[in-house]
Design a protein around this motif. Structure first.
Motif, PDB file in Angstrom:
ATOM      1  N   PRO A   1       0.799  -1.235   0.000  1.00  0.00           N
ATOM      2  CA  PRO A   1       0.000   0.000   0.000  1.00  0.00           C
ATOM      3  C   PRO A   1       0.830   1.282   0.000  1.00  0.00           C
ATOM      4  O   PRO A   1       0.311   2.334  -0.356  1.00  0.00           O
ATOM      5  N   VAL A   2       2.105   1.226   0.398  1.00  0.00           N
ATOM      6  CA  VAL A   2       2.908   2.459   0.423  1.00  0.00           C
ATOM      7  C   VAL A   2       3.880   2.534  -0.748  1.00  0.00           C
ATOM      8  O   VAL A   2       4.678   3.461  -0.844  1.00  0.00           O
ATOM      9  N   GLY A   3       3.827   1.552  -1.678  1.00  0.00           N
ATOM     10  CA  GLY A   3       4.675   1.610  -2.866  1.00  0.00           C
ATOM     11  C   GLY A   3       6.155   1.467  -2.581  1.00  0.00           C
ATOM     12  O   GLY A   3       6.986   2.113  -3.223  1.00  0.00           O
ATOM     13  N   ALA A   4       6.505   0.565  -1.652  1.00  0.00           N
ATOM     14  CA  ALA A   4       7.902   0.433  -1.248  1.00  0.00           C
ATOM     15  C   ALA A   4       8.679  -0.583  -2.074  1.00  0.00           C
ATOM     16  O   ALA A   4       9.905  -0.554  -2.098  1.00  0.00           O
ATOM     17  N   PHE A   5       8.000  -1.498  -2.774  1.00  0.00           N
ATOM     18  CA  PHE A   5       8.685  -2.612  -3.408  1.00  0.00           C
ATOM     19  C   PHE A   5       8.903  -2.438  -4.903  1.00  0.00           C
ATOM     20  O   PHE A   5       9.557  -3.266  -5.536  1.00  0.00           O
ATOM     21  N   GLY A   6       8.334  -1.418  -5.482  1.00  0.00           N
ATOM     22  CA  GLY A   6       8.595  -1.133  -6.886  1.00  0.00           C
ATOM     23  C   GLY A   6       8.180  -2.236  -7.842  1.00  0.00           C
ATOM     24  O   GLY A   6       8.829  -2.477  -8.864  1.00  0.00           O
ATOM     25  N   GLY A   7       7.100  -2.945  -7.552  1.00  0.00           N
ATOM     26  CA  GLY A   7       6.612  -3.969  -8.466  1.00  0.00           C
ATOM     27  C   GLY A   7       7.469  -5.201  -8.573  1.00  0.00           C
ATOM     28  O   GLY A   7       7.467  -5.882  -9.600  1.00  0.00           O
TER      29      GLY A   7
ATOM     30  N   ILE B   1       5.075 -11.742   5.612  1.00  0.00           N
ATOM     31  CA  ILE B   1       6.267 -11.062   6.126  1.00  0.00           C
ATOM     32  C   ILE B   1       6.024  -9.575   5.933  1.00  0.00           C
ATOM     33  O   ILE B   1       5.784  -9.114   4.807  1.00  0.00           O
ATOM     34  N   VAL B   2       6.061  -8.814   7.014  1.00  0.00           N
ATOM     35  CA  VAL B   2       5.805  -7.378   6.947  1.00  0.00           C
ATOM     36  C   VAL B   2       7.133  -6.643   7.024  1.00  0.00           C
ATOM     37  O   VAL B   2       7.853  -6.747   8.023  1.00  0.00           O
ATOM     38  N   LEU B   3       7.459  -5.903   5.981  1.00  0.00           N
ATOM     39  CA  LEU B   3       8.651  -5.046   5.931  1.00  0.00           C
ATOM     40  C   LEU B   3       8.152  -3.610   5.864  1.00  0.00           C
ATOM     41  O   LEU B   3       7.966  -3.058   4.786  1.00  0.00           O
ATOM     42  N   GLN B   4       7.933  -3.021   7.019  1.00  0.00           N
ATOM     43  CA  GLN B   4       7.265  -1.716   7.082  1.00  0.00           C
ATOM     44  C   GLN B   4       8.304  -0.595   7.138  1.00  0.00           C
ATOM     45  O   GLN B   4       8.908  -0.335   8.166  1.00  0.00           O
TER      46      GLN B   4
ATOM     47  N   ALA C   1       4.478  -7.697   2.682  1.00  0.00           N
ATOM     48  CA  ALA C   1       3.676  -6.490   2.862  1.00  0.00           C
ATOM     49  C   ALA C   1       4.553  -5.320   3.307  1.00  0.00           C
ATOM     50  O   ALA C   1       5.511  -5.494   4.066  1.00  0.00           O
ATOM     51  N   SER C   2       4.211  -4.133   2.812  1.00  0.00           N
ATOM     52  CA  SER C   2       4.933  -2.924   3.211  1.00  0.00           C
ATOM     53  C   SER C   2       4.233  -2.178   4.344  1.00  0.00           C
ATOM     54  O   SER C   2       4.733  -1.165   4.817  1.00  0.00           O
ATOM     55  N   ALA C   3       3.079  -2.673   4.778  1.00  0.00           N
ATOM     56  CA  ALA C   3       2.371  -2.070   5.913  1.00  0.00           C
ATOM     57  C   ALA C   3       1.391  -3.100   6.456  1.00  0.00           C
ATOM     58  O   ALA C   3       0.897  -3.966   5.718  1.00  0.00           O
ATOM     59  N   PHE C   4       1.112  -2.993   7.730  1.00  0.00           N
ATOM     60  CA  PHE C   4       0.156  -3.893   8.357  1.00  0.00           C
ATOM     61  C   PHE C   4      -1.213  -3.227   8.307  1.00  0.00           C
ATOM     62  O   PHE C   4      -1.471  -2.268   9.034  1.00  0.00           O
TER      63      PHE C   4
END
Length: 498
Positions: free
Chosen positions: A439-445, A480-483, A462-465
């Motif tokens: 949801p926060v666009g952290a992984f760049g597709g 796996i959450v990498l926030q 996931a980039s957010a919980f």
């Protein structure tokens, strides 16, 4: 002879006298223990001690850096006049001592604390009153504290207080090859607070008075040491206070070792002052604890804080990515079993030139047994810039479990150092179905997007919980959450040791 200045920062703090009025015996004992840790200089930070300290420094050969007392002052016309009078009086009293090798006119001064005219006048005054010493107008530099964009200084002086992974980038960022060459001496840096044992801070069963005195410009949010016992009890940690002291001192030793070694690897850096000499009510980053005892084994600390220091480094690497070169730094201390590695051994030596003898290295397994070793000749060692004295190439052993191995290097019996190398088993991870909830666009597709409403199995990165992710987990999903930013988890983007 060429010298590398290795200083420790003193505020003159003594909880029993308050005023910096040590006895002759206390001065000599402190100098002795400072020298045992490898230091050859004491920086008198923003205070002027009694004459006897200067006399004894001359007798003992302990170099001094006198920082004249101007820091965080609220400048006005009266102070501008008064500082000239006081500095003149101070310099008249101390300028004849040969061990005062550096004067700084103030500390971390921004534009509101000292302008161009005042610093120019104080610089002129100090150069007229002294001879043969280095002078710095603003320890820490004006450019780093919104002060003057130029300086009246014989050397570059910065105050780097940073996490380990920012130290080398800071060195690179502040290097300016287009400026006239001059030495770089850290006026203060490399602090690391460790844990205070409340049981050691009792006198006749009562708390020491200074533990309830708050530092200035702050509340319990900043100065919380007065509530240490109650806060630690509420944490219910599985460690005793004594264990926390040991753990934290191992960490502070490690951090100082890494930073001082990276410093000695730089040709332009010719000295430093470590913060600080002794723990104070608002700081536990001293070489000495509240009782005035050394926190570290002197012989171990001198391995990286002496005239001759061995350093470990490796070659440079880059990768071609998306049509261009990018740096590809490799980790010096973490490796997979079976990897072929090459280490460069660097020697930073000051003092008389000498014959190097032989370089001898050993790799010790976690159980203390020697796994590999080797030797090579080292030629004549000159004083000054660091230089490569040997190369260690080896294939690391295969391991079934992660462990800390020790690499020990000795040159001629007069320079030695040891480093921990973590070796890990190489894992082969096979993941059949991974999807991204970003949801926060952290992984760049990098992963296929997840449709959490319809998914019943598979791992989600996931980039957010979020509420949608929570529902997926409640129904048996895995994630796996990498926030990286603020979000559903109460996390902050800071290094793990914070």
């Amino acid at each position: 002879e060429r010298i590398h200045l290795r200083g420790v920062l003193s505020w003159g703090w003594n909880p029993r006298s308050l005023a910096p009025t040590p006895t002759d015996e206390e001065i000599r004992d402190e100098f002795r223990r400072v020298r045992a840790l490898g230091f050859n200089l004491v920086k008198l930070c923003l205070f002027v001690p009694p004459q006897r300290l200067f006399d004894i420094a001359d007798e003992e050969g302990m170099l001094l850096w006198l920082e004249l007392p101007m820091w965080w002052q609220r400048m006005n016309d009266h102070l501008r006049r008064q500082v000239v009078v006081e500095y003149s009086d101070i310099l008249r009293e101390v300028h004849h001592h040969p061990t005062v090798v550096i004067y700084s006119l103030g500390c971390e001064l921004d534009a509101s604390m000292a302008g161009e005219a005042l610093l120019a006048e104080l610089d002129r005054l100090t150069r007229q009153a002294t001879m043969g010493a280095l002078i710095c107008d603003n320890s820490g530099s004006g450019e780093a504290y919104q002060g003057l964009s130029f300086d009246y200084a014989d050397f570059a002086d910065y105050h780097f207080y940073c996490d380990l992974h920012y130290f080398v980038p800071l060195l690179d960022h502040f290097r300016r090859d287009w400026r006239p060459p001059r030495p770089w001496i850290f006026g203060e840096f490399c602090d690391k607070d460790d844990y205070r044992n409340p049981a050691a801070l009792l006198e006749d069963g009562a708390r020491l008075w200074w533990r309830d005195v708050l530092g200035v410009e702050g509340t319990l949010d900043r100065w919380a040491y007065s509530e240490q016992e109650s806060r630690m009890a509420a944490n219910s940690l599985p460690f005793t206070d004594a264990q926390l002291v040991e753990i934290s001192r191992r960490e502070s030793f490690m951090m100082r070792k890494v930073i001082l070694e990276r410093t000695r690897a730089r040709r332009e850096v010719r000295g430093y002052v470590v913060t600080g000499l002794r723990d104070t009510p608002i700081s536990t980053s001293g070489m000495f604890d509240d009782a005035g005892q050394s926190k570290y084994a002197p012989a171990a600390f001198r391995q990286f804080n002496s005239d001759s220091v061995l350093l470990l480094d490796h070659g440079r690497a880059r990768q071609w990515l998306h049509g261009g070169d990018r740096p590809a730094p490799t980790d010096l201390y973490n490796h997979f079993g079976g990897d072929s590695v090459t280490f460069r051994v660097i020697l930073s030596h000051f003092g008389m030139a000498r014959d190097g003898g032989d370089l001898y290295w050993q790799l010790f397994a976690p159980d203390g047994t020697v796994n590999a070793e080797g030797s090579m000749p080292v030629g004549k060692v000159s004083s000054g810039a660091p230089r490569e004295v040997g190369t260690i190439s080896l294939t690391l052993p295969g391991v079934a479990a992660a462990g800390a191995w020790q690499l020990a290097v000795d040159v001629g019996g007069w320079a030695t150092n040891t480093w921990s190398l973590w070796i890990y088993p190489r894992l082969h991870l096979i993941v059949a179905d991974v999807r991204a909830h970003d949801p926060v666009g952290a992984f760049g597709g990098q992963f296929a997007p997840a449709d959490l409403d319809s998914m019943t199995q598979g791992i989600v990165i996931a980039s957010a919980f979020t509420r949608e992710l929570d529902n997926y987990l409640q129904n048996g999903g895995r994630a796996i959450v990498l926030q990286p930013e603020g979000g559903g988890l109460p996390s902050q983007g800071v290094p793990f040791w914070r």
